[in-house]
Enzyme design. Structure first.
Site, mmCIF file in Angstrom:
data_model
loop_
_atom_site.group_PDB
_atom_site.id
_atom_site.type_symbol
_atom_site.label_atom_id
_atom_site.label_comp_id
_atom_site.label_asym_id
_atom_site.label_seq_id
_atom_site.Cartn_x
_atom_site.Cartn_y
_atom_site.Cartn_z
ATOM 1 N N HIS A 8 0.834 -1.192 0.000
ATOM 2 C CA HIS A 8 0.000 0.000 0.000
ATOM 3 C C HIS A 8 0.873 1.247 0.000
ATOM 4 O O HIS A 8 2.089 1.175 0.173
ATOM 5 C CB HIS A 8 -0.893 0.030 1.254
ATOM 6 N N ASP A 21 0.683 5.281 1.861
ATOM 7 C CA ASP A 21 0.026 5.925 2.996
ATOM 8 C C ASP A 21 -0.817 7.111 2.544
ATOM 9 O O ASP A 21 -0.382 7.912 1.708
ATOM 10 C CB ASP A 21 1.055 6.402 4.022
ATOM 11 N N HIS A 76 4.781 0.122 -0.037
ATOM 12 C CA HIS A 76 5.512 -0.664 0.942
ATOM 13 C C HIS A 76 4.608 -1.717 1.556
ATOM 14 O O HIS A 76 3.390 -1.693 1.382
ATOM 15 C CB HIS A 76 6.131 0.232 2.023
ATOM 16 N N ARG A 86 6.362 -9.082 15.735
ATOM 17 C CA ARG A 86 6.983 -7.801 15.423
ATOM 18 C C ARG A 86 6.064 -6.682 15.884
ATOM 19 O O ARG A 86 4.849 -6.785 15.764
ATOM 20 C CB ARG A 86 7.220 -7.694 13.916
#
Length: 330
Positions: free
Chosen positions: A210, A212, A266, A276
């Site tokens: 996607h 941002d 990204h 994570r």
């Protein structure tokens, strides 16, 4: 474990007899991690030459990568460690508890997980997150430690975002007063992310590819790795740096700069045995803010942030993916 979202349950039909299908995720091993441009912000407070050099580094990275890392950013390691501990604790709450309407006393849909509307393997997302607008943080009165830590983080990262935006705006002849009029602490938001271990890693995404929907995003990631960005048509892994924050350009700045700055695609690739954590700060405008470049010839139509969000929501519901700025090309 009672705190894990029911990924296997919602993805059951998609997973049955489908794990031999290539979903096209080519992960990078650690030897293939890239070194993002690393910018030392302490140079901004040195002499004129060092300040100009640092500003050039910031705008250059935004033009060529759309991503960069910053050190000496003013956010202490102690605060970042405290925030990670608070994240771990809040995500350890039972799923039934943290997915309830009144958890943390935040608005509905503040807690999000997976992709319940996925229709194919490429749309599987193995993560959970808390989304919170900065004014809503004050409502977490029953979680004082989490609240105070998030408020401390926001109080430092917000002026950092403004400082970076001011530099980037100056380099493309955009008046900073535009951001002062259209953005504030009330329009920006934080997202606490957790990427649980995925038994099918590295076949699936922790976070789907996607861009941002922001002017600027500032991210603190842990040392696990998994963040990847598209560079010159290839996926490259972002090597974690314990001293740095990751900064990336969002769609709104790409449009406002007439494509001068890059809002890079990204993603996060799921890990099999470790979890994570990351926290992201999104520098956003008011819903009615007009996004219009004054550089000629214009690449994008004039639109408001509200119109952009509405179009994104329509595309996600219809196709399962965000289409983004291509919807607003002239």
């Amino acid at each position: 474990m009672d705190y894990e979202p029911p990924f296997l349950e919602i993805y059951k039909i998609l997973l049955q007899g489908s794990l031999d299908v290539d979903v096209g995720i080519n992960t990078s091993d650690k030897s293939e991690w890239c070194e993002l441009p690393l910018i030392d912000l302490s140079k901004l407070s040195l002499g004129k030459h060092e300040r100009v050099e640092c500003m050039e580094e910031i705008s250059g990275a935004a033009r060529t990568w759309g991503f960069f890392q910053v050190v000496n950013h003013g956010v202490s390691q102690e605060l970042l460690q405290s925030l990670r501990c608070e994240q771990m604790e809040v995500f350890r709450n039972p799923f039934a508890h943290k997915s309830s309407e009144n958890f943390l006393n935040l608005p509905a849909r503040s807690y999000r997980w997976g992709n319940p509307s996925a229709t194919n393997l490429r749309q599987i997302s193995w993560s959970e997150a808390f989304h919170m607008f900065l004014p809503d943080i004050a409502r977490m009165d029953q979680h004082q430690s989490l609240r105070s830590t998030i408020e401390a983080f926001a109080s430092v990262v917000a002026p950092l975002a403004e400082s970076l935006v001011q530099i980037l705006a100056q380099k493309v002849n955009i008046k900073f007063s535009y951001f002062q009029e259209n953005c504030s602490a009330n329009t920006s938001f934080l997202r606490l992310n957790r990427y649980p271990p995925c038994p099918f890693s590295p076949r699936f995404f922790g976070l789907l590819p996607h861009t941002d929907s922001s002017f600027l995003t500032i991210v603190h990631q842990d040392q696990i790795g998994g963040l990847q960005l598209m560079k010159d048509g290839n996926w490259v892994g972002v090597k974690p740096n314990p001293q740095a924050l990751v900064v990336n350009i969002g769609d709104l700045f790409q449009a406002l700069s007439n494509g001068t700055y890059i809002s890079a695609v990204h993603r996060v690739v799921a890990a099999e045995k470790v979890e994570r954590f990351s926290v992201a700060y999104f520098y956003n405008p008011w819903k009615d803010a007009v996004i219009e470049s004054h550089m000629m010839p214009r690449v994008y139509k004039r639109f408001t942030f509200g119109e952009y969000r509405e179009q994104t929501e329509k595309d996600v519901k219809k196709t399962g993916d965000k289409v983004g700025l291509s919807r607003f090309l002239l």
